[in-house]
Write a protein that holds these residues in place. Structure first.
Motif, PDB file in Angstrom:
ATOM      1  N   ARG A 107      39.182  12.746  38.321  1.00 21.52           N
ATOM      2  CA  ARG A 107      39.262  13.355  36.984  1.00 21.52           C
ATOM      3  C   ARG A 107      37.994  14.179  36.740  1.00 21.52           C
ATOM      4  O   ARG A 107      36.891  13.618  36.738  1.00 21.52           O
ATOM      5  N   ALA A 108      38.176  15.472  36.541  1.00 21.89           N
ATOM      6  CA  ALA A 108      37.018  16.342  36.292  1.00 21.89           C
ATOM      7  C   ALA A 108      37.099  16.878  34.872  1.00 21.89           C
ATOM      8  O   ALA A 108      38.174  17.233  34.390  1.00 21.89           O
ATOM      9  N   VAL A 109      35.958  16.921  34.206  1.00 24.61           N
ATOM     10  CA  VAL A 109      35.891  17.564  32.892  1.00 24.61           C
ATOM     11  C   VAL A 109      34.911  18.729  32.985  1.00 24.61           C
ATOM     12  O   VAL A 109      33.786  18.573  33.464  1.00 24.61           O
ATOM     13  N   VAL A 110      35.388  19.902  32.571  1.00 20.77           N
ATOM     14  CA  VAL A 110      34.503  21.072  32.492  1.00 20.77           C
ATOM     15  C   VAL A 110      34.198  21.292  31.016  1.00 20.77           C
ATOM     16  O   VAL A 110      35.111  21.447  30.199  1.00 20.77           O
ATOM     17  N   LEU A 111      32.926  21.285  30.678  1.00 19.90           N
ATOM     18  CA  LEU A 111      32.511  21.560  29.301  1.00 19.90           C
ATOM     19  C   LEU A 111      32.207  23.048  29.208  1.00 19.90           C
ATOM     20  O   LEU A 111      31.268  23.528  29.849  1.00 19.90           O
ATOM     21  N   GLY A 112      33.016  23.775  28.460  1.00 17.06           N
ATOM     22  CA  GLY A 112      32.855  25.229  28.344  1.00 17.06           C
ATOM     23  C   GLY A 112      34.047  25.927  28.975  1.00 17.06           C
ATOM     24  O   GLY A 112      34.634  25.449  29.946  1.00 17.06           O
ATOM     25  N   ARG A 113      34.420  27.087  28.391  1.00 20.57           N
ATOM     26  CA  ARG A 113      35.593  27.825  28.899  1.00 20.57           C
ATOM     27  C   ARG A 113      35.295  29.319  28.981  1.00 20.57           C
ATOM     28  O   ARG A 113      36.147  30.151  28.716  1.00 20.57           O
ATOM     29  N   SER A 114      34.033  29.649  29.312  1.00 22.09           N
ATOM     30  CA  SER A 114      33.691  31.085  29.356  1.00 22.09           C
ATOM     31  C   SER A 114      34.349  31.745  30.558  1.00 22.09           C
ATOM     32  O   SER A 114      34.743  31.094  31.525  1.00 22.09           O
ATOM     33  N   ARG A 115      34.406  33.082  30.464  1.00 17.70           N
ATOM     34  CA  ARG A 115      35.002  33.888  31.534  1.00 17.70           C
ATOM     35  C   ARG A 115      34.185  33.779  32.819  1.00 17.70           C
ATOM     36  O   ARG A 115      34.714  33.843  33.913  1.00 17.70           O
ATOM     37  N   ILE A 116      32.847  33.579  32.666  1.00 18.91           N
ATOM     38  CA  ILE A 116      32.015  33.634  33.872  1.00 18.91           C
ATOM     39  C   ILE A 116      31.730  32.257  34.473  1.00 18.91           C
ATOM     40  O   ILE A 116      31.411  32.161  35.637  1.00 18.91           O
ATOM     41  N   VAL A 117      31.825  31.195  33.664  1.00 18.20           N
ATOM     42  CA  VAL A 117      31.540  29.866  34.219  1.00 18.20           C
ATOM     43  C   VAL A 117      32.707  28.888  33.999  1.00 18.20           C
ATOM     44  O   VAL A 117      33.396  28.502  34.951  1.00 18.20           O
ATOM     45  N   GLY A 118      32.921  28.474  32.750  1.00 17.78           N
ATOM     46  CA  GLY A 118      33.836  27.357  32.485  1.00 17.78           C
ATOM     47  C   GLY A 118      35.245  27.566  33.019  1.00 17.78           C
ATOM     48  O   GLY A 118      35.776  26.720  33.754  1.00 17.78           O
ATOM     49  N   ASN A 119      35.859  28.703  32.676  1.00 17.13           N
ATOM     50  CA  ASN A 119      37.246  28.936  33.095  1.00 17.13           C
ATOM     51  C   ASN A 119      37.404  28.981  34.608  1.00 17.13           C
ATOM     52  O   ASN A 119      38.221  28.230  35.160  1.00 17.13           O
ATOM     53  N   PRO A 120      36.631  29.846  35.302  1.00 15.56           N
ATOM     54  CA  PRO A 120      36.780  29.840  36.766  1.00 15.56           C
ATOM     55  C   PRO A 120      36.398  28.498  37.394  1.00 15.56           C
ATOM     56  O   PRO A 120      36.968  28.101  38.412  1.00 15.56           O
ATOM     57  N   GLN A 121      35.465  27.792  36.764  1.00 11.49           N
ATOM     58  CA  GLN A 121      35.091  26.467  37.300  1.00 11.49           C
ATOM     59  C   GLN A 121      36.290  25.518  37.273  1.00 11.49           C
ATOM     60  O   GLN A 121      36.558  24.799  38.236  1.00 11.49           O
ATOM     61  N   ALA A 122      37.009  25.529  36.150  1.00 11.97           N
ATOM     62  CA  ALA A 122      38.179  24.656  36.019  1.00 11.97           C
ATOM     63  C   ALA A 122      39.230  25.031  37.068  1.00 11.97           C
ATOM     64  O   ALA A 122      39.841  24.152  37.694  1.00 11.97           O
ATOM     65  N   LEU A 123      39.414  26.343  37.288  1.00 10.26           N
ATOM     66  CA  LEU A 123      40.404  26.785  38.286  1.00 10.26           C
ATOM     67  C   LEU A 123      40.002  26.327  39.685  1.00 10.26           C
ATOM     68  O   LEU A 123      40.845  25.869  40.464  1.00 10.26           O
ATOM     69  N   LEU A 124      38.726  26.436  40.002  1.00 16.27           N
ATOM     70  CA  LEU A 124      38.275  26.048  41.351  1.00 16.27           C
ATOM     71  C   LEU A 124      38.385  24.540  41.574  1.00 16.27           C
ATOM     72  O   LEU A 124      38.776  24.090  42.645  1.00 16.27           O
ATOM     73  N   LEU A 125      38.053  23.762  40.561  1.00 15.37           N
ATOM     74  CA  LEU A 125      38.138  22.298  40.719  1.00 15.37           C
ATOM     75  C   LEU A 125      39.588  21.849  40.906  1.00 15.37           C
ATOM     76  O   LEU A 125      39.871  20.904  41.636  1.00 15.37           O
ATOM     77  N   GLY A 126      40.499  22.557  40.216  1.00 14.18           N
ATOM     78  CA  GLY A 126      41.909  22.160  40.271  1.00 14.18           C
ATOM     79  C   GLY A 126      42.684  22.849  41.383  1.00 14.18           C
ATOM     80  O   GLY A 126      43.865  22.555  41.589  1.00 14.18           O
ATOM     81  N   ALA A 127      42.043  23.772  42.118  1.00  9.40           N
ATOM     82  CA  ALA A 127      42.766  24.541  43.154  1.00  9.40           C
ATOM     83  C   ALA A 127      43.179  23.632  44.301  1.00  9.40           C
ATOM     84  O   ALA A 127      42.573  22.572  44.526  1.00  9.40           O
ATOM     85  N   LYS A 128      44.210  24.068  45.024  1.00  8.82           N
ATOM     86  CA  LYS A 128      44.621  23.320  46.216  1.00  8.82           C
ATOM     87  C   LYS A 128      43.450  23.258  47.172  1.00  8.82           C
ATOM     88  O   LYS A 128      42.746  24.234  47.386  1.00  8.82           O
ATOM     89  N   GLY A 129      43.212  22.090  47.725  1.00  4.43           N
ATOM     90  CA  GLY A 129      42.064  21.939  48.625  1.00  4.43           C
ATOM     91  C   GLY A 129      40.947  21.177  47.933  1.00  4.43           C
ATOM     92  O   GLY A 129      40.341  20.294  48.520  1.00  4.43           O
ATOM     93  N   ALA A 130      40.701  21.493  46.648  1.00  6.98           N
ATOM     94  CA  ALA A 130      39.724  20.706  45.872  1.00  6.98           C
ATOM     95  C   ALA A 130      40.477  19.544  45.227  1.00  6.98           C
ATOM     96  O   ALA A 130      40.067  18.390  45.296  1.00  6.98           O
ATOM     97  N   ASP A 131      41.593  19.886  44.542  1.00  5.02           N
ATOM     98  CA  ASP A 131      42.569  18.885  44.108  1.00  5.02           C
ATOM     99  C   ASP A 131      42.090  17.886  43.053  1.00  5.02           C
ATOM    100  O   ASP A 131      42.587  16.759  42.991  1.00  5.02           O
ATOM    101  N   ALA A 132      41.121  18.309  42.232  1.00  7.65           N
ATOM    102  CA  ALA A 132      40.766  17.440  41.098  1.00  7.65           C
ATOM    103  C   ALA A 132      41.782  17.657  39.974  1.00  7.65           C
ATOM    104  O   ALA A 132      42.518  18.650  39.962  1.00  7.65           O
ATOM    105  N   THR A 133      41.821  16.730  39.041  1.00  5.14           N
ATOM    106  CA  THR A 133      42.666  16.872  37.842  1.00  5.14           C
ATOM    107  C   THR A 133      41.722  17.233  36.698  1.00  5.14           C
ATOM    108  O   THR A 133      40.812  16.468  36.384  1.00  5.14           O
TER     109      THR A 133
END
Ligand code: NDP
Length: 292
Positions: free
Chosen positions: A161-187
């Motif tokens: 279970r991963a929590v990303v604090l922040g949803r900016s275009r440059i950090v938070g949002n892409p961070q959430a996508l990378l953590l949840g991407a296939k291969g990383a596979d966090a929720t």
């Protein structure tokens, strides 16, 4: 528990070591990776960041061109610079340092950068690929640096279970996508300024990435025992005990080190990784031009 240090400096050094070999291979093919950094105005922090990027280029043998424009420059002038850099066949990477002066539309200017030279990874084509789950475009440097650091420390994120604090275009949002991407596979759960019960949500996470720009807001009661905590925040706070009158603080309070299993320091954590990923993107852009 005392958290192990998620040492961005050491991880960045290992990335640079690999890059030396790739840059040597480019040199054998007659190519020197070349990055242009454009800075508009006199924001002191931006100048510090740009200098660190230029220094990293020098360390690695990447050519850098530093273009400075006054804060009164017009958006058209910046546009003309970007077009010129896009057309320069000897140049592989373009970075326009954020923030731009308030009279400029930062996103519209980013849109103009040739996506293959977009070493910051902020062009809609590169971010769009990431949304599609395609990790073969230019990835934004800070979140991809966080992923590399977690990998370097041997962390398996699968099913965590991963929590990303922040949803900016440059950090938070892409961070959430990378953590949840296939291969990383966090929720992944994203927490932002409108989230209810942010603390309780965060306290359930196995991995927390804090990117909110709120000095030391994440206290130990936000963190589960043994969680991995990555502190992206870089905030200047007043500190009368320092000669210069201020110090750098992350978004995570140092007391979290007593609860987390890993914690990235500020400075010396995500900052050096952001620069290392910028260098990697530049080398990658040069390799791509070479293979065409
Ligand atoms: P932004 O200001 O663009 O975004 C901050 C985000 O945090 C927003 O999504 C905002 O929510 C959210 N937020 C703000 N306050 C709260 C709160 N009280 N509770 C929950 N969420 C909150 O910042 P950036 O993403 O650009 O940067 C974040 C931090 O990371 C800064 O300290 C910055 O200096 C640092 N940084 C560090 C880098 C590095 O290399 N180490 C690189 C880039 C940034 P909302 O969307 O609702 O407004």
């Amino acid at each position: 528990m005392v958290a192990q240090r998620l040492d961005g400096k050491a991880c960045a050094a290992s990335v640079e070591k690999e890059l030396h070999e790739r840059i040597a291979a480019c040199a054998s093919a007659g190519i020197q990776p070349h990055l242009a950094v454009v800075i508009v105005g006199d924001d002191p922090a931006s100048h510090v960041y740009v200098n660190s990027k230029v220094k990293a280029c020098q360390r690695l043998g990447i050519k850098s061109t530093h273009i400075e424009l006054p804060s009164a420059a017009s958006e058209d002038e910046v546009r003309a610079v970007i077009h010129r850099l896009n057309d320069d066949a000897e140049l592989h990477g373009i970075l326009v340092q954020s923030p731009l002066p308030p009279h400029m539309d930062e996103e519209a200017l980013t849109d103009l950068i040739n996506p293959r030279k977009d070493v910051d990874g902020f062009h809609p084509e590169n971010l769009g690929r990431l949304v599609q789950g395609r990790l073969d475009g230019m990835l934004p440097c800070t979140p991809s640096g966080v992923m590399r650091m977690l990998q370097w420390a041997g962390m398996d994120l699968t099913g965590k279970r991963a929590v990303v604090l922040g949803r900016s275009r440059i950090v938070g949002n892409p961070q959430a996508l990378l953590l949840g991407a296939k291969g990383a596979d966090a929720t992944v759960t994203v927490v932002h300024s409108r989230t209810e019960n942010a603390q309780a949500i965060c306290a359930q996470a196995d991995v927390v990435v804090a990117a909110i720009g709120r000095p030391e807001m994440v206290r130990s009661d936000w963190i589960k025992d043994g969680a991995v905590v990555v502190d992206v925040g870089i905030n200047r706070v007043d500190d009368a005990t320092r000669e210069r009158g201020w110090r750098l603080a992350g978004d995570v309070h140092p007391e979290v080190a007593k609860k987390a299993s890993w914690l990235s320091p500020v400075p010396g954590g995500v900052g050096p990784m952001t620069i290392a990923m910028l260098m990697e993107n530049t080398v990658r852009a040069a390799e791509t031009f070479q293979s065409e």
